[in-house]
Design an enzyme around this catalytic site. Structure first.
Site, PDB file in Angstrom:
ATOM      1  N   GLU A  46       0.827  -1.209   0.000  1.00 20.22           N
ATOM      2  CA  GLU A  46       0.000   0.000   0.000  1.00 20.22           C
ATOM      3  C   GLU A  46       0.863   1.261   0.000  1.00 20.22           C
ATOM      4  O   GLU A  46       0.602   2.217  -0.736  1.00 20.22           O
ATOM      5  CB  GLU A  46      -0.928   0.009   1.220  1.00 20.22           C
ATOM      6  CG  GLU A  46      -1.833  -1.210   1.322  1.00 20.22           C
ATOM      7  CD  GLU A  46      -1.247  -2.319   2.172  1.00 20.22           C
ATOM      8  OE1 GLU A  46      -2.005  -2.958   2.910  1.00 20.22           O
ATOM      9  OE2 GLU A  46      -0.006  -2.534   2.113  1.00 20.22           O
ATOM     10  N   TRP A 164      21.252 -36.604 -13.861  1.00 23.88           N
ATOM     11  CA  TRP A 164      20.034 -35.892 -13.458  1.00 23.88           C
ATOM     12  C   TRP A 164      18.844 -36.624 -14.018  1.00 23.88           C
ATOM     13  O   TRP A 164      18.858 -37.004 -15.194  1.00 23.88           O
ATOM     14  CB  TRP A 164      20.055 -34.442 -13.956  1.00 23.88           C
ATOM     15  CG  TRP A 164      21.137 -33.615 -13.360  1.00 23.88           C
ATOM     16  CD1 TRP A 164      22.309 -33.238 -13.942  1.00 23.88           C
ATOM     17  CD2 TRP A 164      21.125 -33.018 -12.051  1.00 23.88           C
ATOM     18  NE1 TRP A 164      23.044 -32.449 -13.091  1.00 23.88           N
ATOM     19  CE2 TRP A 164      22.324 -32.300 -11.920  1.00 23.88           C
ATOM     20  CE3 TRP A 164      20.253 -33.015 -10.989  1.00 23.88           C
ATOM     21  CZ2 TRP A 164      22.656 -31.594 -10.768  1.00 23.88           C
ATOM     22  CZ3 TRP A 164      20.568 -32.310  -9.846  1.00 23.88           C
ATOM     23  CH2 TRP A 164      21.754 -31.610  -9.740  1.00 23.88           C
TER      24      TRP A 164
END
Length: 354
Positions: A46, A164
């Site tokens: 804000e 991987w």
């Protein structure tokens, strides 16, 4: 409010322990300013939106994804700033469950004569701030379990190789997950075998320098002190048992003793302690026994499961989730709000444990 929600995503990974909030100011049908919650001690959404605005705010409307704060913390109350800005109408996506706010912010705005509406895109806001909502209710971190497996449900070959299974894009997303969580947790075997750094790297490395707290569960304190998790890139928290003899490590790291149950560290006690350290969200990355323990104790909130189109095979290759597991199909843990994302050939399944 959609614009405010998009703005709130810019807070992810930088605003912790504050929730990721976005704000948009509209006047005469035009968006005139946008803000999001910055690093702790700096502007809330804000305030950023109001201070960035060069236009007179008299009669303007504010759209914000979370009820404005009304208490003093690192920064003054946002409600005071809004009331004094000239804004006359505020649309709030969801009330703040934090007991310091929780309706008091709305009441302060109403008492000052502002028009307040609540509830626009509430579910989407709660999803972006899911860790904040759980932590405000329980003081326990929001737990996301992440794992990667082959198409046949394996996390490594028979020899233990796992790098991987997934592709580069999937691993890049893991660095994003690390960047938006307060902590990343592994068990001692994973810390020793894989010797991970457990930091967010590449394009997701935080500009603020903030890295997640590295958390390792090591009941016998067998991790070598020269492991990557003890480097200077981030702080490391090691949970061990009462019977271990503490090692000499850098003062930036923490070793703490906890109770055990049947030889396993007390997860409830550890999570409570981490909550007291303001760790509101944890990404659990392995190994399979630690992940299984979290599921066995019903401590998992969310799953990020990567599936690669590879076949490892083998009777003795590990699956991603160990532990005791379900006895019957009535005992299985179902997921809700499931979504599927593609990273080239890899598939990511995201879901919430019911």
């Amino acid at each position: 409010m959609h614009l405010a929600l998009e703005a709130s995503k810019k807070s992810l990974g930088i605003c912790n322990p504050n929730p990721p909030v976005g704000a948009v100011i509209v006047k005469d049908g035009k968006v005139i300013s946008t803000g999001w919650t910055d690093i702790p001690g700096f502007d809330h959404a804000e305030k950023m939106a109001i201070q960035n605005c060069k236009t007179d705010l008299s009669g303007a409307s504010l759209y914000v994804t979370l009820e404005p704060c009304c208490h003093y913390g690192r920064t003054p109350p946002c409600t005071d700033l809004i009331i004094n800005s000239g804004i006359t109408q505020i649309f709030i996506s969801v009330k703040d469950p934090d007991k310091r706010v929780n309706g008091h912010g709305v009441q302060a705005l109403l008492d000052a004569g502002l028009k307040v509406e609540i509830g626009d895109n509430e579910m989407e806001s709660k999803k972006i701030m899911e860790a904040h909502f759980k932590f405000s209710r329980t003081a326990i971190p929001f737990i996301t379990v992440k794992f990667a497996m082959s198409l046949d449900g394996k996390i490594s070959t028979k020899s233990g190789q796992s790098k991987w299974i997934t592709n580069d894009k999937s691993r890049d997303y893991v660095h994003f997950l690390r960047s938006i969580n307060d902590g990343v947790m592994v068990g001692s075997n994973t810390a020793i075998v894989d010797n991970p750094t457990l930091t967010s790297r590449g394009r997701h490395a935080p500009l603020s320098g903030r890295q997640p707290l590295r958390i390792v569960l090591d009941s016998s304190l067998k991790i070598p002190t020269d492991s990557n998790i003890f480097n200077s890139e981030s702080k490391t928290f090691v949970a061990t048992s009462q019977s271990t003899e503490l090692k000499n490590i850098s003062k930036q790291h923490i070793i703490k003793k906890f109770g055990t149950n049947e030889g396993k560290l007390n997860l409830d006690e550890i999570l409570k302690n981490l909550g007291e350290m303001d760790i509101k969200s944890i990404l659990v990355e392995g190994g399979n026994q630690l992940i299984g323990d979290f599921f066995d104790k019903n401590l998992v909130d969310k799953i990020e499961a990567f599936i690669a189109p590879k076949i490892i095979g083998g009777e003795f290759s590990k699956s991603p989730i160990g532990g005791e597991g379900a006895i019957t199909m009535k005992d299985v843990q179902n997921l809700s709000n499931v979504s599927i994302t593609e990273f080239d050939d890899d598939i990511l399944i995201t879901g919430y444990v019911k």
